[in-house]
Enzyme design. Structure first.
Site, PDB file in Angstrom:
ATOM      1  N   ASN A  75      10.577  12.317 -22.588  1.00  0.00           N
ATOM      2  CA  ASN A  75      11.992  11.994 -22.752  1.00  0.00           C
ATOM      3  C   ASN A  75      12.863  13.220 -22.966  1.00  0.00           C
ATOM      4  O   ASN A  75      14.085  13.119 -22.964  1.00  0.00           O
ATOM      5  CB  ASN A  75      12.161  11.029 -23.918  1.00  0.00           C
ATOM      6  N   LYS A 193      -1.833  11.029 -28.169  1.00  0.00           N
ATOM      7  CA  LYS A 193      -0.694  10.148 -27.933  1.00  0.00           C
ATOM      8  C   LYS A 193      -0.985   9.377 -26.660  1.00  0.00           C
ATOM      9  O   LYS A 193      -1.133   9.975 -25.596  1.00  0.00           O
ATOM     10  CB  LYS A 193       0.587  10.962 -27.761  1.00  0.00           C
TER      11      LYS A 193
END
Lengths: 324, 324, 324, 324
Positions: A75, A193
């Site tokens: 992002n 992650k």
């Protein structure tokens, strides 16, 4: 609202509980449990990094009970930043961020040598840990052997702990379970992650690495509660850029076992989360940030602004769940 | 062997034939018809660019009737080169390559601004044209609108003609037909390298751009003959790094309409071609180059050397077709 | 228009040419070279098979220089027909079809035993050959071993020659090349209909089965010319239900080596072909049949009629290429 | 072991709790909450249905606190059974199964008319509810509109409640969320079995149908706990054919909120579950049944027996988790 201190206490309790089996490790790995927004990079109208606006966002994020920030996850438009910009953004974040907050910096590049170099640079720029995305251009050859080799070289060289990063939605590649298990034994690799959202896989990874000091973070708010249910210790959630308190509240409800309330909150977060990730991407995340008092601004090209109809749908995805 | 001159004559004849409809264009676009090896980048044992070996390969390639070379296509490991290395390699190729050979340099990056910058750099380094791969990290948002915007900006800024580059095997993204059609009208966009191999799509693109001065190159030797049959004007073929004369011979047989002989040759090229591309990738290409008198050498990490069984199978894919 | 007799002569010449190497076979396999429409099944308004309309279509198809018809390929909505209907339709076609035309009947089912049973039924109903689609429900387990086992059992039992059928667009499964090569040696397996459109694969299969009496049919008009260029002997083309003469004309141009004219015609067939197959499916095929003087009619549910905008686009895909 | 009665009490409590919002419905839909094994179909060596062995399995399943059985889900090899066999198996199960156990019969076919017919037959054969898989052969046209039309026709005609069934691993098709939401309002559609395992999607569906009396069942034991965490009411789990008590125990732990114990148990079920589903399929399920005292036996062809190495790995997937 839930206090910082209380949340930390819970996190610690959970960390102890879930790691009791690992008593053979005399030195513990860095504890990364908790919520992180993968922060967006604000740009000026001319598409330059807008450090002023970045600072202002950071001031606000500093007051939310995050475990830390991820700088230059997907992002953050990191593939659109130059090497110098990537480092400079991390330096800037380090200056503003309270030292109690963990700075996890994305340092993944396609080649091993560039990743090692960027990892060293990130550590020098102040990162507490690095998040290393799977290289993917030659995806057909990025098998377990190649990826284990890559991550081992990077972790060997890294001055700070390494977090593996699997994000098949962007890379077309899921870090294989056997590679994760193998890498979990590296003393400088602390966790994963996982943004793929395959909850069976996430459960399996947690199960198979239970004897290691290895921590899994959900890569999205969409499956955060389910990830906690199977043993994840936190999440890196794009939506936390917008609804940071709420995502931390979901964490708290999971940690204290208020599953009914957690479920209700989780349900209301799915649509807004999907809207700012898979459905409309970074441009939508930045737009929603504006609605909620942060600086989002434009994306860098070739990412385009949302169409009018997309904008309306985005707003609906928040408002129909009671957020606007 | 077929002479340079003769092949050029054929190419010219074909170019004239296939472009007769485009008489409204007073100035013609650059003619890119012909065969190109997308050259590999040799490395030393320490993974540094080995310019000496690069030079020696170029000396040999200069004697094969190629239309030109592609520098930093997927087989050049360009995602593993630094910005400076990318430019330096092109400069070096320009020094060695006869001016009669076209130097097409890969200049694609993820962001539009980086691609513009790299394109300008490539032109300055001596590229006659640039090959611009689709940006792909935010693949879900790389729709026709975004890609048209991206390529238009790049082509507007580029000092040299631009060739579109669609390689879904690496990027997970196929440049949409409607975007290609739209972009074919740009005066500085001369063609498309299509590596996807969907021959229906290739035929359709040629059909729908028939009124433009737009040229399609097959992105692989595996479907080169089929691509010629539906109207392609050439090919960028990894296999041409190894079997350059033979690929040019296939071109010649297609251009002069010897389809039966062409078919026989095409058939024998499929397996070796698949072996050095989709099946085993760049490491296999470099290994095969060694067998045929070129410098291939190691790949950069995380690309790994072939396993022993892969090596045996690779050799078989050549030898069972009569090439070793 | 090209006469039946002339086309047959060409086909024979080509068949001889391409099979010269196979002199070790004393008895030749059935020659299946040529064009086939995979005929649609007309229904009444109440979704019953409309045999009257079927008959009328057959009368018209009998006058086109097809090699034969495929009954109950994907375009025949065979998964929507009962066992009895499947057999009855074939019986009916056999009654009307001139004996000079080959009747190839789809007899594939999910289980081997049902496929054997259906194959026997089809032969009894008058089929000259059967077309056997890959079973696919347990796709993850349909590896080469399972598929070789399946097809061998079917071919052993079948009273008529068997044609393999790979149609990944419907089944999600591509019959592996190694399975095709192995099965090509079965005396009762005469060829493959390949609808995937991967022209590299098609070329490879033809190359690797060149010593067998094995024939490949293109499964779509979209890549028919390219398939001929690499050695296919014909095509089963949905579009031939609508533009039968034209598809036969494309065959003729390829067979006699008029590649430039062939290319022009091929180009104009791509869009209409895609429209009646991948893009809008059987409902579009049936609609287009109405426009061109055949009975198409409704599909069986859950297939739905086209939306108004789809209908307009469908018409455009024909008219913009000069067909309406 | 946990008693039948106690589990029923819990289920009832949960059902009341989760449905409190739906007070506007005067008549409640059938309660389907709980665990179901999707039973395998035993065959003799000649591949005939072995009703004797089926009976013996049923006797054993009757003693496990299942909510009911699914007959002819994907694990029942229903695509390999004839219409008559499908009905006969259901009749047989009905005879043996205690009336307190719910019999959910798979009645999906490709065409709407065949599905309606099969649904009526299943109800007559004694099914309490039907499980209707998405038709998928013309997958490209099976959009929301077509699927809503299909399921509405089936539910309108069905004498018993209908459960939607989305199993993309077999069909290549995920029933779209908007179609599920729309269909949840049909009075004769009571829920969804979701085998895709996308937990974000499952949460969203539960959220968006919260005002309807609509129940979601996890389609696999691999994500059962996560599904409970986001609001599912049960599961149809292949693994319950083998480890039935254990899967029911996981249900119990989730229902009473013992999440830590549930997590531990869930973790140990993932590998065996994956082994008997995605990894090795029905043949592995049947093999494991033999190990645990049930009749599994052979699969029907083209499904093949496991290879020796697969068999060893299968055993390891159970034993390394403490189950053998």
């Amino acid at each position: 609202m839930f206090s910082f201190r209380a949340l930390k206490k819970y996190r610690r309790g959970v960390a102890i509980l879930w790691k009791r089996t690992n008593t053979q490790n005399t030195t513990r790995k860095l504890d990364i449990g908790g919520i992180y927004p993968p922060i967006a990079t604000p740009f000026t109208e001319k598409e330059e990094v807008d450090y002023q606006k970045l600072d202002e966002n950071l001031q606000k994020y500093s007051k939310i009970p995050f475990k830390g920030l991820v700088v230059q996850g997907s992002n953050g438009e990191y593939p659109y930043l130059s090497v110098d910009e990537r480092l400079e953004v991390v330096r800037r974040v380090r200056c503003i961020l309270p030292s109690s907050m963990l700075l996890m910096a994305g340092s993944g590049c396609e080649s091993t040598r560039a990743t090692v170099h960027m990892t060293e640079g990130m550590a020098q720029a102040g990162a507490d840990a690095v998040l290393v995305v799977t290289p993917c251009f030659y995806g057909g050859r990025m098998n377990s052997q190649a990826l284990i080799h890559h991550y081992t070289k990077v972790a060997d060289a890294s001055p700070v702990p390494v977090v593996l990063y699997s994000v098949p939605g962007n890379t077309g590649l899921e870090l294989p379970v056997d590679a994760v298990i193998s890498l979990s034994q590296h003393p400088n690799i602390v966790g994963l992650k996982d943004s793929g959202g395959d909850i069976t896989r996430i459960g399996l990874i947690i199960h198979k690495t239970r004897l290691e000091d290895f921590q899994v973070l959900a890569g999205s708010a969409g499956f955060l509660m389910a990830a906690y249910s199977v043993g994840a210790v936190g999440g890196v959630c794009a939506l936390a850029n917008v609804l940071g308190e709420e995502v931390c509240d979901l964490e708290r409800l999971c940690l204290i076992g208020h599953w009914d309330k957690a479920r209700e909150l989780q349900h209301r977060l799915i649509e807004p989360n999907t809207a700012v990730t898979r459905k409309y991407g970074v441009a939508a995340l930045k737009q929603a940030m504006e609605w909620f008092g942060y600086h989002g601004g434009a994306t860098r090209s070739p990412l385009q602004p949302l169409l009018h109809t997309e904008l309306q749908q985005l707003r609906m995805d928040f408002s129909s769940n009671g957020w606007l």
